[in-house]
Design a protein around this motif. Sequence first.
Motif, PDB file in Angstrom:
ATOM      1  N   GLN A 153       0.836  -1.210   0.000  1.00 23.72           N
ATOM      2  CA  GLN A 153       0.000   0.000   0.000  1.00 23.72           C
ATOM      3  C   GLN A 153       0.862   1.248   0.000  1.00 23.72           C
ATOM      4  O   GLN A 153       0.543   2.236  -0.672  1.00 23.72           O
ATOM      5  CB  GLN A 153      -0.923  -0.024   1.230  1.00 23.72           C
ATOM      6  N   MET A 154       1.949   1.213   0.745  1.00 24.87           N
ATOM      7  CA  MET A 154       2.841   2.373   0.773  1.00 24.87           C
ATOM      8  C   MET A 154       3.442   2.632  -0.602  1.00 24.87           C
ATOM      9  O   MET A 154       3.494   3.784  -1.066  1.00 24.87           O
ATOM     10  CB  MET A 154       3.951   2.125   1.798  1.00 24.87           C
ATOM     11  N   VAL A 155       3.915   1.571  -1.270  1.00 27.44           N
ATOM     12  CA  VAL A 155       4.490   1.739  -2.611  1.00 27.44           C
ATOM     13  C   VAL A 155       3.434   2.237  -3.580  1.00 27.44           C
ATOM     14  O   VAL A 155       3.702   3.091  -4.443  1.00 27.44           O
ATOM     15  CB  VAL A 155       5.093   0.399  -3.089  1.00 27.44           C
ATOM     16  N   SER A 156       2.205   1.740  -3.463  1.00 24.93           N
ATOM     17  CA  SER A 156       1.130   2.217  -4.330  1.00 24.93           C
ATOM     18  C   SER A 156       0.875   3.702  -4.122  1.00 24.93           C
ATOM     19  O   SER A 156       0.677   4.460  -5.082  1.00 24.93           O
ATOM     20  CB  SER A 156      -0.135   1.390  -4.050  1.00 24.93           C
ATOM     21  N   ASN A 157       0.885   4.128  -2.848  1.00 23.65           N
ATOM     22  CA  ASN A 157       0.692   5.559  -2.569  1.00 23.65           C
ATOM     23  C   ASN A 157       1.845   6.388  -3.121  1.00 23.65           C
ATOM     24  O   ASN A 157       1.639   7.498  -3.627  1.00 23.65           O
ATOM     25  CB  ASN A 157       0.565   5.771  -1.063  1.00 23.65           C
ATOM     26  N   SER A 201       1.230  12.205  -9.727  1.00 22.67           N
ATOM     27  CA  SER A 201       0.607  13.527  -9.575  1.00 22.67           C
ATOM     28  C   SER A 201       1.651  14.626  -9.565  1.00 22.67           C
ATOM     29  O   SER A 201       1.444  15.704 -10.109  1.00 22.67           O
ATOM     30  CB  SER A 201      -0.207  13.561  -8.274  1.00 22.67           C
ATOM     31  N   GLY A 202       2.820  14.339  -9.001  1.00 22.22           N
ATOM     32  CA  GLY A 202       3.894  15.332  -9.004  1.00 22.22           C
ATOM     33  C   GLY A 202       4.447  15.562 -10.393  1.00 22.22           C
ATOM     34  O   GLY A 202       4.873  16.650 -10.745  1.00 22.22           O
ATOM     35  N   ALA A 203       4.439  14.517 -11.236  1.00 25.04           N
ATOM     36  CA  ALA A 203       4.950  14.665 -12.602  1.00 25.04           C
ATOM     37  C   ALA A 203       3.986  15.441 -13.480  1.00 25.04           C
ATOM     38  O   ALA A 203       4.392  16.099 -14.433  1.00 25.04           O
ATOM     39  CB  ALA A 203       5.218  13.285 -13.201  1.00 25.04           C
ATOM     40  N   LYS A 204       2.676  15.420 -13.201  1.00 24.10           N
ATOM     41  CA  LYS A 204       1.698  16.135 -14.019  1.00 24.10           C
ATOM     42  C   LYS A 204       1.708  17.631 -13.745  1.00 24.10           C
ATOM     43  O   LYS A 204       1.470  18.431 -14.622  1.00 24.10           O
ATOM     44  CB  LYS A 204       0.306  15.590 -13.764  1.00 24.10           C
TER      45      LYS A 204
END
Length: 308
Positions: free
Chosen positions: A258-262, A269-272
């Motif tokens: 879950q952490m890796v997915s987050n 989102s940071g790349a967009k």
Amino acid sequence: MQFLENITVGSKITILSLVLLVFMASVAGYGIHSLHTINNELNSLYDVDMNGLSAAKEANLQFLSASRALRNMALYSGKNDAAAIKRYTDNYERFSKAMWEELEKAGKCAISPDGKKTFAATTAATRRSEAQQRELIKKIAAGMEFSAAVDAITAGRPDENKADDLMTELVKTIDAEGHKRSVATDALYDSTLYIFLALLAAALLFGLLFSMLVKRAIATPLVSVAGKAAKVAAGDLNQEFHFQRSDEIGTLAAALEQMVSNLRAHSRSGAKKPRSGRAEQKSLAGHGQGSGGQRQGRSGPAGDFAGR
């Protein structure tokens, strides 16, 4: 192994430790039981070899001593020496009592069928010989003549010799029983030693299996999870933590997944955001240029109008 994967790590260690403990306790229990059995056999062997054999020999010796006391008593027959006759009578009684005590001890050690048979025959022959001797003692005390006493002793010699021979046979029988018990005890010791060594080898193999199970059920999954977590910490978000387990390791893997997915979602989102900022800047720049052209167009006619 599926069962071990669905229980907690503490339960795994507890179950495997209990199984190992039970197995080791079984090995120790067998060893203690075997030592107890060997100890009993050695005690029995001691009773036969030492107590039984010595008792049979001592009974034979006391029987011969009683017979010798009777012969010495016969020397005083017809002499009216009551003191000497009483002295030898007391000696005979003492030897006879000791003989029966030792013979009873020997009988307890003659436990084989041959030993029991020989002991029964020895007891019967000894009682028959002793009955004749006691009858002779009474006659000597009553004043029996020396020659008659000698004849009576000679007449009782066959029964006396038979009792003596049977006591000797009893000694040989008990000695043979002791030898058999010694051989049986040695065989029991050897077989117990081999079985115990085999159980120890099995215990070592079981310990090795125990360590392999612990490694497979606990250590290996933890090492795999730790390796993937280290790669994630180094920036590799392509790691996957798919462990179909219901224990703490499965819970840890699910949390890391879950952490890796987050982290992946946050990275996307940071790349967009930078790309959308540049598009907005380009849009604003184009809008500024269009407004400048309109202002220039407007100034043109005004200039023309001013020129006019």
